[in-house]
Structures are given as C-alpha cells and as structure tokens.
Design a protein around this motif. Structure first.
Motif, PDB file in Angstrom:
ATOM      1  N   LYS A  91      -7.833  13.314  -8.001  1.00 21.37           N
ATOM      2  CA  LYS A  91      -7.011  12.881  -6.870  1.00 21.37           C
ATOM      3  C   LYS A  91      -7.629  13.306  -5.544  1.00 21.37           C
ATOM      4  O   LYS A  91      -7.494  12.611  -4.541  1.00 21.37           O
ATOM      5  CB  LYS A  91      -5.599  13.455  -7.004  1.00 21.37           C
ATOM      6  N   ARG A  92      -8.287  14.438  -5.520  1.00 24.96           N
ATOM      7  CA  ARG A  92      -8.932  14.916  -4.305  1.00 24.96           C
ATOM      8  C   ARG A  92     -10.382  14.421  -4.278  1.00 24.96           C
ATOM      9  O   ARG A  92     -10.943  14.012  -5.293  1.00 24.96           O
ATOM     10  CB  ARG A  92      -8.904  16.436  -4.219  1.00 24.96           C
ATOM     11  N   SER A  93     -10.960  14.469  -3.112  1.00 26.79           N
ATOM     12  CA  SER A  93     -12.354  14.078  -2.962  1.00 26.79           C
ATOM     13  C   SER A  93     -13.227  15.321  -2.827  1.00 26.79           C
ATOM     14  O   SER A  93     -12.741  16.406  -2.472  1.00 26.79           O
ATOM     15  CB  SER A  93     -12.535  13.166  -1.746  1.00 26.79           C
ATOM     16  N   PHE A  94     -14.527  15.144  -3.089  1.00 26.51           N
ATOM     17  CA  PHE A  94     -15.470  16.248  -3.038  1.00 26.51           C
ATOM     18  C   PHE A  94     -16.675  15.841  -2.199  1.00 26.51           C
ATOM     19  O   PHE A  94     -17.101  14.685  -2.220  1.00 26.51           O
ATOM     20  CB  PHE A  94     -15.941  16.624  -4.451  1.00 26.51           C
ATOM     21  N   GLU A  95     -17.215  16.818  -1.495  1.00 23.54           N
ATOM     22  CA  GLU A  95     -18.458  16.579  -0.767  1.00 23.54           C
ATOM     23  C   GLU A  95     -19.607  16.656  -1.770  1.00 23.54           C
ATOM     24  O   GLU A  95     -19.803  17.692  -2.420  1.00 23.54           O
ATOM     25  CB  GLU A  95     -18.645  17.617   0.333  1.00 23.54           C
ATOM     26  N   ALA A  96     -20.354  15.593  -1.910  1.00 22.89           N
ATOM     27  CA  ALA A  96     -21.415  15.581  -2.916  1.00 22.89           C
ATOM     28  C   ALA A  96     -22.462  14.531  -2.571  1.00 22.89           C
ATOM     29  O   ALA A  96     -22.132  13.434  -2.127  1.00 22.89           O
ATOM     30  CB  ALA A  96     -20.844  15.301  -4.300  1.00 22.89           C
ATOM     31  N   ARG A  97     -23.698  14.899  -2.769  1.00 17.70           N
ATOM     32  CA  ARG A  97     -24.796  13.940  -2.635  1.00 17.70           C
ATOM     33  C   ARG A  97     -25.056  13.275  -3.994  1.00 17.70           C
ATOM     34  O   ARG A  97     -25.228  12.069  -4.089  1.00 17.70           O
ATOM     35  CB  ARG A  97     -26.057  14.668  -2.160  1.00 17.70           C
ATOM     36  N   ASP A  98     -25.070  14.080  -5.032  1.00 14.93           N
ATOM     37  CA  ASP A  98     -25.309  13.594  -6.386  1.00 14.93           C
ATOM     38  C   ASP A  98     -24.269  14.192  -7.324  1.00 14.93           C
ATOM     39  O   ASP A  98     -23.647  15.215  -7.019  1.00 14.93           O
ATOM     40  CB  ASP A  98     -26.710  13.978  -6.884  1.00 14.93           C
ATOM     41  N   VAL A  99     -24.088  13.566  -8.460  1.00 14.49           N
ATOM     42  CA  VAL A  99     -23.214  14.102  -9.499  1.00 14.49           C
ATOM     43  C   VAL A  99     -23.962  14.038 -10.814  1.00 14.49           C
ATOM     44  O   VAL A  99     -24.646  13.059 -11.110  1.00 14.49           O
ATOM     45  CB  VAL A  99     -21.869  13.330  -9.569  1.00 14.49           C
ATOM     46  N   MET A 100     -23.871  15.120 -11.576  1.00 12.68           N
ATOM     47  CA  MET A 100     -24.563  15.197 -12.865  1.00 12.68           C
ATOM     48  C   MET A 100     -23.585  15.679 -13.930  1.00 12.68           C
ATOM     49  O   MET A 100     -22.523  16.225 -13.615  1.00 12.68           O
ATOM     50  CB  MET A 100     -25.777  16.123 -12.769  1.00 12.68           C
TER      51      MET A 100
END
Length: 243
Positions: free
Chosen positions: A211-220
């Motif tokens: 439900k919340r957003s995250f600061e991220a360049r990539d996700v693994m």
C-alpha cells in the motif's frame, strides 16, 4: 513464423533443436528485434526452512522477454516489449501425443501456440530502463509499480505457486498490502495489434501489492528477501541496499 527453440546440449552443440515452440500468429511484416530469457536458480532450502515445492528445477517460473517490430513501407515501428511467464516444465514435457508434429526433414517437434499458450501468462511487465523492473526467482515475480513520483514505487509480488491462493484467508488482517488472486478467467486475453489471432494466456497467480511506496532505483528478489536499491545522492555513486 517467430518461435522459441529448445536444444539438448547432451546431443552436441551442432544438434538440431528438440522442440520448436511457435508464438501466436503475427503479421507477415512482424520481426523479432531483441530476445532475452531468465530463470533464476532457487537455493536449496535448509532443514530449518523447508520448501519442498521449490526444489525441482522444472518447477520454476521462466521469464521470456521479446521485443517485436512491424515493418511497413520500409519503416520499422518498434512495439512494446512483451513478456511470457511460464513454468520451465512447459519446455521439458513431451508434446508428441498431444498433436505436435515433426518439422519437415528434421527431428524437431513443432509445438503450436494452442498447445502451450494455456500454460503461460503473456504480459507487458517490463521496462527497457531497468532489468530489475521485473525480476524472477523460483515461482515468484517481483515488479515495480509506478506511483507518479520519481524513483518511488509500490512493490508487487506475483506468486505462481498453485497452492498460494489457499493462504489468502489466513492473511486478511495484513494492513500493509493488498491481495488479489488473478485466476484463469481474469485478464487472460492479450491484445496487441501485431498478432493476427486472439491470444489467450490464463496462467493464474496470487498478486500482493504494497500500500505504501518505496524509494528505489532497482528491485531484486531471492529465496527469502526483497531487495530495494537506492542511489546515493553523494558523488561516490554508492548505492544503499534495503532488505
């Protein structure tokens, strides 16, 4: 016609493909521009964390990404890349009794889309900007969902374990995520004007979205954790890793 060929290297590097999987029928002007395939190995579970369903190498989700183009009057138009998600055993099973045919003058088994398309999920889950926009491990797919804010994303996990749906009722009180079971009748018709036939891709999965957003360049993703990679604002080009 574009296809996916499967080779058995035990027969030598010069062997003919053992199977040829035909893609849905396309325009005669269609051409394949780029192709990639990913099927991450799954770590062997320990005695403290048994996951027997994940141990078989043919029960993994395989991601096949294909970029297509349509050439008309000498002009090439690049289509949105499409991604096929399917179990690796789709490529390994024997199709000969099921209506597949041998290629003319070869020992290659030709598998029409109608025979293997019902075991796939065809999507537009990709982004040319980052290979981590959709990441695969075992039976799970992790992807970033745009929020409209730069470098901030919701994280979505899609679990293709056929037994995952049974766990939904035991997790109703989780306030941090939303759950949705996408069955074989939902969102299973894939429309792309480059195809000349209706494409039906009904492979079901359990979808979990934060439900919340995250600061991220990539996700693994690995066997136990989701990793978010953030770019540091310093000049060292370092990256912060959040698990």
């Amino acid at each position: 016609m574009p296809s996916l060929d499967v080779y058995e290297f035990s027969k030598g590097v010069d062997a003919q493909p053992s199977k040829r999987f035909l893609l849905p029928k396309m325009k005669e002007t269609a051409t394949v521009l780029e192709f990639s395939i990913c099927c991450d190995s799954t770590p062997t579970p320990s005695q403290y964390c048994p996951r027997p369903f994940y141990t078989s190498p043919d029960h993994r989700i395989c991601k096949v990404q294909i970029s297509l183009g349509d050439e008309l009057d000498g002009m090439l138009t690049r289509e949105s890349p499409m991604t096929l998600l399917l179990f690796t055993h789709t490529f390994l099973r024997d199709y000969k009794p099921m209506g597949a045919i041998l290629g003319e003058g070869t020992s290659t088994t030709i598998v029409p889309w109608e025979l293997w398309g019902e075991s796939t999920r065809l999507t537009l889950w990709n982004s040319p900007a980052s290979v981590y926009s959709i990441c695969v491990n075992g039976l799970r797919v992790i992807r970033k969902i745009s929020t409209g804010v730069q470098q901030h994303f919701k994280i979505q996990l899609c679990d293709f374990n056929p037994y995952a749906v049974s766990s939904i009722e035991s997790l109703p009180g989780k306030p941090t995520s939303t759950y949705r079971y996408v069955n074989s009748a939902m969102e299973s018709t894939f429309n792309m004007h480059i195809f000349t036939q209706q494409v039906y891709t009904p492979l079901p999965y359990l979808e979990v979205t934060t439900k919340r957003s995250f600061e991220a360049r990539d996700v693994m993703l690995d066997h136990d954790n989701v990793y978010l990679v953030r770019v540091s604002v310093t000049f060292s080009r370092s990256r912060d890793l959040v698990v």
